[in-house]
Design a protein around this motif. Sequence first.
Motif: not given
Length: 147
Positions: A57, A60, A78-80, A82-87, A90
Amino acid sequence: MSKRILTATKWLRGEELVRDLPIGYLGSGTGAAATLMAAAQQGNDVRGVVTRGGRLELCRPILAYVQAPALLIVGARDTGVVHCNRDAYDELGSSIKRLEIIPGARHLFDEPGALAAVALHAGRWLARHLPPKPGEPSDYAVVVEGT
């Protein structure tokens, strides 16, 4: 941190013994963002980037400018991140990219076998994307670490 990576890359390109070797970047945590920022500025001179548990993040705005093949590695627990890396995945501009999620791993990858899995994925990625072009030395590559 990205300025230090760029300075190291510039220095390498000025050194006779290594100037023609392919370059890859490897970074973790905030260093992951720095390696992607440096790769965006280097264009095609960087042949591959690997991030581990990256705080992407932080970079970005530049992700669309990254041309180098990029592997993003993150721990499944490391769920937060993971979400950041998925974004980030993309938004990456590279046409060659992969998001690798290590099952059972947390942020520090301190679970048994987690760092070995990271090393395996990173090594394969860099070996695939840092081979020499015709006329370049064939046995070596340079990986600049941003951590």
